[in-house]
Design a protein around this motif. Structure first.
Motif, mmCIF file in Angstrom:
data_model
loop_
_atom_site.group_PDB
_atom_site.id
_atom_site.type_symbol
_atom_site.label_atom_id
_atom_site.label_comp_id
_atom_site.label_asym_id
_atom_site.label_seq_id
_atom_site.Cartn_x
_atom_site.Cartn_y
_atom_site.Cartn_z
ATOM 1 N N GLU A 56 48.731 70.146 44.509
ATOM 2 C CA GLU A 56 48.506 71.470 45.072
ATOM 3 C C GLU A 56 47.267 72.068 44.434
ATOM 4 N N THR A 57 46.369 72.603 45.241
ATOM 5 C CA THR A 57 45.167 73.245 44.728
ATOM 6 C C THR A 57 45.464 74.707 44.388
ATOM 7 N N ALA A 58 44.528 75.357 43.740
ATOM 8 C CA ALA A 58 44.716 76.743 43.296
ATOM 9 C C ALA A 58 45.005 77.696 44.452
ATOM 10 N N ASP A 59 44.538 77.350 45.649
ATOM 11 C CA ASP A 59 44.780 78.217 46.800
ATOM 12 C C ASP A 59 46.137 77.960 47.470
ATOM 13 N N GLY A 60 46.971 77.115 46.854
ATOM 14 C CA GLY A 60 48.311 76.853 47.356
ATOM 15 C C GLY A 60 48.393 75.782 48.426
ATOM 16 N N GLU A 61 47.291 75.104 48.709
ATOM 17 C CA GLU A 61 47.285 74.056 49.731
ATOM 18 C C GLU A 61 47.634 72.699 49.111
ATOM 19 N N TRP A 62 48.510 71.957 49.818
ATOM 20 C CA TRP A 62 48.922 70.640 49.338
ATOM 21 C C TRP A 62 48.044 69.564 49.960
ATOM 22 N N HIS A 63 47.748 68.544 49.159
ATOM 23 C CA HIS A 63 46.905 67.433 49.602
ATOM 24 C C HIS A 63 47.603 66.121 49.278
ATOM 25 N N GLU A 64 47.345 65.107 50.091
ATOM 26 C CA GLU A 64 47.849 63.757 49.838
ATOM 27 C C GLU A 64 46.650 62.814 49.816
ATOM 28 N N GLU A 65 46.637 61.912 48.850
ATOM 29 C CA GLU A 65 45.565 60.930 48.717
ATOM 30 C C GLU A 65 46.149 59.613 48.245
ATOM 31 N N VAL A 66 45.378 58.568 48.398
ATOM 32 C CA VAL A 66 45.739 57.274 47.840
ATOM 33 C C VAL A 66 44.814 57.030 46.658
ATOM 34 N N ASP A 67 45.406 56.795 45.510
ATOM 35 C CA ASP A 67 44.639 56.493 44.298
ATOM 36 C C ASP A 67 44.695 54.986 44.078
ATOM 37 N N PRO A 68 43.535 54.305 44.164
ATOM 38 C CA PRO A 68 43.545 52.842 44.026
ATOM 39 C C PRO A 68 43.791 52.350 42.602
ATOM 40 N N GLY A 69 43.776 53.247 41.620
ATOM 41 C CA GLY A 69 44.047 52.845 40.240
ATOM 42 C C GLY A 69 42.896 52.127 39.561
ATOM 43 N N THR A 70 41.731 52.146 40.174
ATOM 44 C CA THR A 70 40.584 51.423 39.605
ATOM 45 C C THR A 70 39.579 52.338 38.905
ATOM 46 N N ASP A 71 39.789 53.633 38.937
ATOM 47 C CA ASP A 71 38.859 54.575 38.323
ATOM 48 C C ASP A 71 39.200 54.733 36.842
ATOM 49 N N ARG A 72 38.823 53.763 36.061
ATOM 50 C CA ARG A 72 39.143 53.732 34.642
ATOM 51 C C ARG A 72 37.920 54.137 33.828
ATOM 52 N N PRO A 73 38.121 54.782 32.684
ATOM 53 C CA PRO A 73 36.982 55.208 31.875
ATOM 54 C C PRO A 73 36.362 54.054 31.085
ATOM 55 N N GLU A 74 35.151 54.279 30.686
ATOM 56 C CA GLU A 74 34.472 53.415 29.723
ATOM 57 C C GLU A 74 35.017 53.846 28.354
ATOM 58 N N THR A 75 35.241 52.933 27.435
ATOM 59 C CA THR A 75 35.763 53.311 26.116
ATOM 60 C C THR A 75 34.909 52.707 25.005
#
Length: 80
Positions: A56-75
């Motif tokens: 839910e965003t600050a304006d109260g709107e709900w969103h749906e997304e697919v997260d592929p799980g590949t956005d990993r940080p550099e360490t």
């Protein structure tokens, strides 16, 4: 891409690593803290599963997304 730095530091009566302002548990030796930081850094880079997420965003709107799980940080582990 985000970068997470695991810094080896003196902490309480031993050594720890610190990442994003948070301390790990305290280790009795400097070497144990380095090993733990390297393990944590490696785990942070492992891709996750593809999952559907809802938020839910600050304006109260709900969103749906697919997260592929590949956005990993550099360490990196820093030891002065």
């Amino acid at each position: 891409m985000t970068k997470v730095i695991y810094k080896i530091v003196r902490h309480e009566d031993g050594w720890a690593y610190k990442a994003r302002g948070t301390f790990s548990e305290t280790f009795t030796t400097h070497e144990a803290a380095i090993v733990a930081a390297k393990r944590a850094a490696a785990e942070q880079r492992v891709p996750g599963e593809t999952v559907g997420i809802q938020y839910e965003t600050a304006d109260g709107e709900w969103h749906e997304e697919v997260d592929p799980g590949t956005d990993r940080p550099e360490t990196e582990v820093e030891d002065d």
